[in-house]
Motif scaffolding. Structure first.
Motif, mmCIF file in Angstrom:
data_model
loop_
_atom_site.group_PDB
_atom_site.id
_atom_site.type_symbol
_atom_site.label_atom_id
_atom_site.label_comp_id
_atom_site.label_asym_id
_atom_site.label_seq_id
_atom_site.Cartn_x
_atom_site.Cartn_y
_atom_site.Cartn_z
ATOM 1 N N GLN A 44 0.732 -1.173 0.200
ATOM 2 C CA GLN A 44 -0.014 0.119 -0.013
ATOM 3 C C GLN A 44 0.806 1.059 0.035
ATOM 4 O OE1 GLN A 44 -3.276 -0.048 -0.371
ATOM 5 N NE2 GLN A 44 -3.399 2.305 -0.357
ATOM 6 N N GLU A 45 2.019 1.384 0.760
ATOM 7 C CA GLU A 45 2.663 2.394 0.794
ATOM 8 C C GLU A 45 3.567 2.766 -0.547
ATOM 9 O OE1 GLU A 45 6.966 3.780 2.985
ATOM 10 O OE2 GLU A 45 5.527 2.281 4.183
ATOM 11 N N ARG A 46 3.774 1.750 -1.420
ATOM 12 C CA ARG A 46 4.430 2.041 -2.462
ATOM 13 C C ARG A 46 3.433 2.634 -3.575
ATOM 14 N NH1 ARG A 46 7.406 -2.624 -5.556
ATOM 15 N NH2 ARG A 46 7.769 -3.210 -3.450
ATOM 16 N N LEU A 47 2.187 1.869 -3.326
ATOM 17 C CA LEU A 47 1.128 2.468 -4.138
ATOM 18 C C LEU A 47 0.724 3.681 -4.211
ATOM 19 C CD1 LEU A 47 -1.191 1.886 -6.210
ATOM 20 C CD2 LEU A 47 -2.638 1.205 -4.230
ATOM 21 N N GLU A 48 0.595 4.265 -2.616
ATOM 22 C CA GLU A 48 0.432 5.496 -2.493
ATOM 23 C C GLU A 48 1.616 6.573 -3.091
ATOM 24 O OE1 GLU A 48 -0.336 5.876 1.848
ATOM 25 O OE2 GLU A 48 -1.967 4.676 1.643
ATOM 26 N N ASN A 49 2.696 6.102 -3.309
ATOM 27 C CA ASN A 49 3.847 6.942 -3.916
ATOM 28 C C ASN A 49 3.720 6.925 -5.175
ATOM 29 O OD1 ASN A 49 6.724 6.887 -4.848
ATOM 30 N ND2 ASN A 49 6.980 7.608 -2.856
ATOM 31 N N ILE A 50 3.351 5.986 -5.822
ATOM 32 C CA ILE A 50 3.210 5.700 -7.289
ATOM 33 C C ILE A 50 1.766 6.547 -7.622
ATOM 34 C CG2 ILE A 50 2.225 4.253 -9.241
ATOM 35 C CD1 ILE A 50 3.816 2.067 -7.943
ATOM 36 N N LEU A 51 0.747 6.773 -6.730
ATOM 37 C CA LEU A 51 -0.207 7.704 -7.284
ATOM 38 C C LEU A 51 0.196 9.073 -7.182
ATOM 39 C CD1 LEU A 51 -3.151 5.779 -5.126
ATOM 40 C CD2 LEU A 51 -3.159 6.111 -7.618
ATOM 41 N N PHE A 52 0.976 9.471 -6.055
ATOM 42 C CA PHE A 52 1.236 10.929 -5.988
ATOM 43 C C PHE A 52 2.286 11.030 -7.389
ATOM 44 C CE2 PHE A 52 4.200 14.170 -4.983
ATOM 45 C CZ PHE A 52 3.423 15.015 -4.420
ATOM 46 N N GLU A 53 3.215 10.210 -7.570
ATOM 47 C CA GLU A 53 3.885 10.503 -8.934
ATOM 48 C C GLU A 53 2.748 10.760 -9.906
ATOM 49 O OE1 GLU A 53 7.208 10.359 -9.995
ATOM 50 O OE2 GLU A 53 7.709 10.848 -7.669
ATOM 51 N N MET A 54 1.874 9.754 -10.310
ATOM 52 C CA MET A 54 0.956 10.065 -11.523
ATOM 53 C C MET A 54 0.122 11.155 -11.340
ATOM 54 S SD MET A 54 0.044 6.037 -11.906
ATOM 55 C CE MET A 54 -1.072 6.162 -13.484
ATOM 56 N N TYR A 55 -0.192 11.533 -10.348
ATOM 57 C CA TYR A 55 -1.095 12.682 -10.039
ATOM 58 C C TYR A 55 -0.418 14.193 -10.468
ATOM 59 C CZ TYR A 55 -4.500 9.880 -7.474
ATOM 60 O OH TYR A 55 -5.446 8.843 -7.168
ATOM 61 N N PHE A 56 0.886 14.160 -9.953
ATOM 62 C CA PHE A 56 1.551 15.513 -9.675
ATOM 63 C C PHE A 56 2.795 15.489 -10.296
ATOM 64 C CE2 PHE A 56 -1.082 15.137 -5.722
ATOM 65 C CZ PHE A 56 -2.095 16.030 -6.058
ATOM 66 N N ASN A 57 3.583 14.558 -10.863
ATOM 67 C CA ASN A 57 4.994 14.655 -11.106
ATOM 68 C C ASN A 57 4.989 14.060 -12.673
ATOM 69 O OD1 ASN A 57 5.888 15.734 -8.799
ATOM 70 N ND2 ASN A 57 6.394 13.668 -7.902
ATOM 71 N N LYS A 58 6.299 13.888 -13.334
ATOM 72 C CA LYS A 58 6.450 13.503 -14.448
ATOM 73 C C LYS A 58 6.555 11.987 -14.564
ATOM 74 C CE LYS A 58 11.406 13.960 -14.585
ATOM 75 N NZ LYS A 58 12.455 14.433 -15.470
ATOM 76 N N GLY A 59 6.645 11.308 -13.493
ATOM 77 C CA GLY A 59 6.360 9.624 -13.293
ATOM 78 C C GLY A 59 7.440 9.141 -13.821
ATOM 79 N N SER A 60 8.715 9.580 -14.044
ATOM 80 C CA SER A 60 9.892 8.868 -14.661
ATOM 81 C C SER A 60 10.314 7.421 -13.689
ATOM 82 C CB SER A 60 10.733 9.683 -14.434
ATOM 83 O OG SER A 60 11.284 10.283 -13.492
ATOM 84 N N SER A 61 9.686 7.381 -12.587
ATOM 85 C CA SER A 61 10.067 6.366 -11.912
ATOM 86 C C SER A 61 8.668 5.110 -11.563
ATOM 87 C CB SER A 61 10.747 6.513 -10.474
ATOM 88 O OG SER A 61 9.507 7.168 -9.593
ATOM 89 N N VAL A 62 7.698 5.470 -12.128
ATOM 90 C CA VAL A 62 6.472 4.518 -11.948
ATOM 91 C C VAL A 62 6.587 3.160 -12.282
ATOM 92 C CG1 VAL A 62 4.098 4.227 -12.718
ATOM 93 C CG2 VAL A 62 4.810 6.586 -11.903
ATOM 94 N N HIS A 63 7.158 3.169 -13.448
ATOM 95 C CA HIS A 63 7.144 1.758 -14.034
ATOM 96 C C HIS A 63 8.477 0.997 -13.501
ATOM 97 C CE1 HIS A 63 5.410 3.306 -17.581
ATOM 98 N NE2 HIS A 63 4.863 2.148 -17.933
ATOM 99 N N MET A 64 9.402 1.603 -12.824
ATOM 100 C CA MET A 64 10.522 0.987 -12.119
ATOM 101 C C MET A 64 10.035 0.629 -10.486
ATOM 102 S SD MET A 64 14.152 2.577 -10.627
ATOM 103 C CE MET A 64 13.397 3.546 -9.478
ATOM 104 N N LYS A 65 9.256 1.610 -9.897
ATOM 105 C CA LYS A 65 8.494 1.278 -8.727
ATOM 106 C C LYS A 65 7.537 0.038 -8.652
ATOM 107 C CE LYS A 65 9.235 5.907 -6.829
ATOM 108 N NZ LYS A 65 8.644 7.177 -6.608
ATOM 109 N N LEU A 66 6.951 -0.111 -9.739
ATOM 110 C CA LEU A 66 6.311 -1.289 -9.996
ATOM 111 C C LEU A 66 6.653 -2.551 -10.488
ATOM 112 C CD1 LEU A 66 3.026 0.227 -11.838
ATOM 113 C CD2 LEU A 66 3.108 -0.839 -9.701
#
Length: 162
Positions: A44-66
């Motif tokens: 859940q904690e990682r999911l919340e971090n990914i959601l924040f990335e997807m909402y507000f940032n460029k998301g360059s690490s989303v695929h890596m975090k998943l």
């Protein structure tokens, strides 16, 4: 911003630019990305971090975090579609659209129509035209598809009315 098929980012900006606040950033993630599919496999904690990335940032690490960059299950090379879904979309909405469930890794058949999915000529991950969004309807206007589409549609109409 770059166009990303599965896990797009800057969704807060996108949701605010849609006239009338028609869709929230949360609904964009839930209904129009593949995050729901992957979320079952992460804490859940990682999911919340990914959601924040997807909402507000460029998301360059989303695929890596998943864990998708080190994953042996690769996404398809091209976007896929179901002819029956495209036909239904055009009838119901006036245009066909890419269905997210058709883009899931390993999916080759439409769950709804049991049809083999067709592979388009649109790359799943654009390298050159990273800012381009290609509507499914522009692909379906191809003469060879429309010929088959019209023939199949006419066959269906004849069969239904016989």
């Amino acid at each position: 911003m770059c166009s990303v098929t599965d896990l797009p980012c800057h969704l807060d900006i996108l949701s605010k630019r849609i006239p009338g606040n028609a869709i929230s950033k949360e609904k964009l993630v839930q209904k129009h990305t593949l995050l729901l599919y992957y979320s079952h496999f992460i804490p859940q904690e990682r999911l919340e971090n990914i959601l924040f990335e997807m909402y507000f940032n460029k998301g360059s690490s989303v695929h890596m975090k998943l864990g998708l960059t080190a994953n042996s299950v690769k996404s398809h090379r091209y976007l896929k579609y179901c002819i029956s879904c495209a036909r239904n979309d055009r009838y119901q909405y006036g245009l066909a659209y890419w269905h997210r469930v058709h883009q899931l890794p390993g999916v080759t058949v439409c769950y709804k129509h049991k049809n083999q999915l067709w592979e388009s000529n649109v790359l799943y991950a654009q390298r050159r035209n990273k800012h381009e969004f290609i509507p499914l309807d522009t692909i379906l206007e191809d003469v060879s598809f429309m010929g088959g589409f019209v023939e199949n549609h006419l066959s269906l109409l004849i069969a239904e009315n016989s």
